[in-house]
Design a protein around this motif. Structure first.
Motif, PDB file in Angstrom:
ATOM      1  N   PHE B 279       0.709  -1.276  -0.095  1.00 55.87           N
ATOM      2  CA  PHE B 279       0.034   0.037   0.090  1.00 55.87           C
ATOM      3  C   PHE B 279       0.773   1.353  -0.151  1.00 55.87           C
ATOM      4  O   PHE B 279       0.135   2.292   0.312  1.00 55.87           O
ATOM      5  N   ALA B 286      -0.671  -2.286  -4.743  1.00 54.08           N
ATOM      6  CA  ALA B 286      -2.196  -1.839  -4.888  1.00 54.08           C
ATOM      7  C   ALA B 286      -2.216  -0.615  -5.483  1.00 54.08           C
ATOM      8  O   ALA B 286      -3.031  -0.303  -6.455  1.00 54.08           O
ATOM      9  N   THR B 287      -1.388   0.490  -5.056  1.00 54.07           N
ATOM     10  CA  THR B 287      -1.519   1.605  -5.739  1.00 54.07           C
ATOM     11  C   THR B 287      -1.012   1.589  -7.221  1.00 54.07           C
ATOM     12  O   THR B 287      -1.601   2.582  -8.031  1.00 54.07           O
TER      13      THR B 287
END
Lengths: 364, 306
Positions: B279, B286-287
């Motif tokens: 993150f 995910a980003t």
């Protein structure tokens, strides 16, 4: 008589057989790991085996070697996968990925180990031994399983010999040929994890790194062919295993694992120094000979080109030996006036002419 | 009141854990950036050799002499590794894998031979006992300060003193060694200094966390920080914050589950690394995925016509 006693000693037999099996499996696999620039893979995988060993103990409740193998393979593969993910999908480099996986998996192994100790299970005794190995506690039944693992690994290696070779030396080309390179690399990694399982009992988690690196590094010095390198690595592994185990038994009280590792390290040092072709000693001798030849040529060239200067030539410390040698060989005599300078003899003139021809031939 | 806090067992342990993290991630940051993380592995194992040698010579198990001895052992490890790699017969990583097991083996064998009646056994050497740091205290201005806390604070000061003093030089030597050399900053010498500090930190952290967990404290917070920021000074701050957070959460989890405190703290650094990996605001997995999806959905601007 003492040797006969030793050879018929049950524990000693087990330790020696176990150590040879370890050498037999870790040598060849270490070659592949080293050539693929993953020497420290064994280090990481052996540390990562600890949580697997503990987990299998928690689940099965016993120190059964079958469960340990499965556990160690499982967490070893998980660690390898994590390393791959970290290097492929983040900016961390390989070394950081290996280091983090190694330490985190080991830490979780420690956590599980203390958890098991907290539950006070009576048969947990042997678990800590995996940190340093416990060669003397090897059982015949363990040996059969270690032997089976070794056999399976070596058979797998010979079946996938061509593929493994190509993936090791030219992964790009293998990929263009349509080989499943990732799968083959995964199999090679899994086999290192298997070797680690054999090594856990003999040398322990910490020293397993050297059992992967050292035989391969020694073998690399003696051979440039993968096949013979593997055979030599296996031989080095077996020799260091057997001699380490023997010294440990004879000395009583010295740990087996470190002795095996130190023997392997000694073999590496000897190989580095003496291996034909690559040995450092031969390199140094060759370098010295070339330096001497160059000095001889330089002196002959200078004396031929500048005969008057040669007659007043003052011997310097560096050239004294070579001048003496040339004098003894009849190329030079002392100059007529005084005892300082030199003149070329007719034999020296001829030799110098050759040198000049080569020098100027090169220059033109 | 402070004395009361220090006699409480939780606070000293958490403080020592955090200090170990802060001191080691300071040097670890440079190791991660230079791609030499595995040197922390090599150093932390081979100082077992140094500890045993210094103990045989002086009969001291801790204190300044051990710190100095460790510094030289670390230097010896690195020099041996480089000497091996410089022969061009083995690669750098193989050289590391040859040197530290050998030194470690010699250390273990020396312990085997000489140390029947001493309490440095190989088990504590590897794992440490952070749970007992509050037992070993020194009176400082009337306060019972844990010895481990004192030595870790000294190491933190030393490390950050060195980094603060040579910040510009270290920064340049890390990111552009060739330019640093041209400027006459002697990047190699600076790096050796850093490695000597790493070894001393490892020895100071030894009683608390042992050899293998030290690696986790040295490079995991630094790696996590590297995933979160592009600024060197921010890496130190993030590394320190992660160390503190791991120390606190690790302690309470370990007490709750009745497991090794040092081990749990190290595991927590790993949890933070995974969080940063998934993150992180810029480089997180995910980003990146979200960004890619948004890019795909956004209408593509036609190139301006000429």
């Amino acid at each position: 008589m003492q040797w006969l006693d030793l050879l018929s000693d049950y524990t000693f037999q087990n330790v020696v057989i176990g150590a040879s099996l370890l050498g037999l499996i870790s040598g060849p696999l270490g070659c592949f790991a080293m050539l693929r620039r993953q020497s420290l893979l064994g280090d990481a995988l052996s540390h990562a085996a600890l949580p697997g060993v503990c987990l299998s103990f928690i689940i099965t409740g016993s120190r059964d070697i079958g469960g340990i193998i499965i556990g160690a393979l499982a967490t070893g593969s998980l660690a390898a996968l994590t390393m791959l993910l970290l290097t492929r999908h983040s900016r961390l480099k390989t070394d950081a990925a290996i280091g983090t996986c190694l330490s985190i998996f080991f830490a979780s192994g420690i956590v599980l180990l203390t958890y098991i100790q907290g539950t006070n299970n009576a048969s947990q005794g042997g678990l800590e031994a995996f940190l340093f190995g416990q060669a003397a506690a090897t059982l015949r039944s363990d040996l059969w399983i270690m032997g089976a693992i070794t056999l399976v690994t070596l058979v797998l290696l010979s079946v996938f010999w061509k593929q493994a070779k190509l993936v090791t030396f030219d992964a790009e080309y293998a990929r263009t040929l349509g080989m499943p390179t990732t799968a083959i690399e995964a199999v090679l990694t899994a086999m290192v994890a298997l070797a680690v399982v054999v090594g856990l009992q003999m040398v322990g988690v910490i020293l397993m790194a050297a059992m992967i690196v050292a035989p391969a590094a020694a073998a690399r010095q003696w051979s440039s062919h993968l096949g013979s390198m593997l055979v030599i690595a296996a031989g080095v592994g077996i020799v260091s295993g057997v001699s380490g185990a023997t010294i440990s038994t004879l000395s009583r009280g010295l740990a087996t694992g470190p002795l095996i590792i130190l023997t392997a390290t000694a073999i590496v040092l000897v190989s580095l120094a003496l291996a034909p072709g690559r040995g450092l000693l031969w390199g140094a001798i060759k370098h010295y000979r070339q330096k001497e030849a160059l000095r001889r040529q330089q002196l002959l060239y200078a004396f031929y080109k500048h005969p008057r200067a040669a007659q007043r030539y003052r011997t310097t410390f560096g050239s004294r030996r070579m001048l003496g040698k040339l004098n003894r060989q009849g190329y030079l005599t002392r100059a007529a006036d005084g005892d300082l300078g030199w003149t070329l003899t007719t034999q020296g003139q001829a030799a110098a002419k050759q040198v000049v021809a080569t020098f100027e031939g090169v220059a033109s | 009141m402070i004395a009361e806090l220090l006699t409480n067992t939780a606070l000293p342990i958490i403080l020592v854990g955090a200090m170990v993290g802060i001191a080691s991630s300071a040097v670890g940051t440079f190791l991660v950036l230079r791609g030499n993380s595995m040197l922390s592995d090599a150093i932390s194992h081979s100082i077992v050799f140094g500890i045993v040698i210094v103990w045989l010579l002086t009969q001291q198990q801790s204190g300044p002499i051990q710190l100095v001895g460790a510094a030289f052992t670390g230097l010896l490890t690195v020099l041996l590794t480089e000497a091996l790699a410089n022969t061009k017969r083995v690669k750098q990583d193989a050289a590391i894998g040859l040197v530290f097991p050998a030194l470690f083996s010699i250390g273990v064998l020396l312990l085997n031979v000489y140390a029947h009646d001493v309490h440095i056994d190989t088990h504590t050497v590897l794992l440490g006992e952070i749970g007992f740091v509050w037992l070993d205290t020194i009176d400082l201005w009337g306060l019972p300060v844990p010895q481990a806390l004192l030595s870790m604070s000294v190491m933190t000061l030393l490390n950050y003193g060195f980094i603060g003093l040579f910040y510009k030089e270290l920064k340049l030597a890390t990111f552009d060694p060739a330019l640093a050399k041209t400027f006459g900053f002697m990047p190699t010498i600076l790096f050796y200094g850093l490695l000597m500090l790493t070894s001393s930190t490892a020895v100071a952290a030894f009683d608390a966390v042992g050899a293998v967990l030290f690696i986790a404290f040295a490079i995991v917070p630094a790696s996590a920080a590297y995933l979160l920021t592009d600024r060197l000074w921010m890496m130190f701050i993030i590394g320190a914050l992660i160390s503190i957070a791991s120390s606190i959460s690790g302690y309470y989890l370990a007490v709750h589950l009745n497991v090794s405190i040092g081990g749990m703290m190290a595991v927590m650094t790993g949890v933070f690394l995974i969080l940063a990996f998934l993150f992180g605001p810029r480089y997180g997995l995910a980003t990146q995925l979200l960004k890619r999806r948004r890019d795909r959905q956004a209408p593509v601007e036609p190139p301006p016509s000429v």
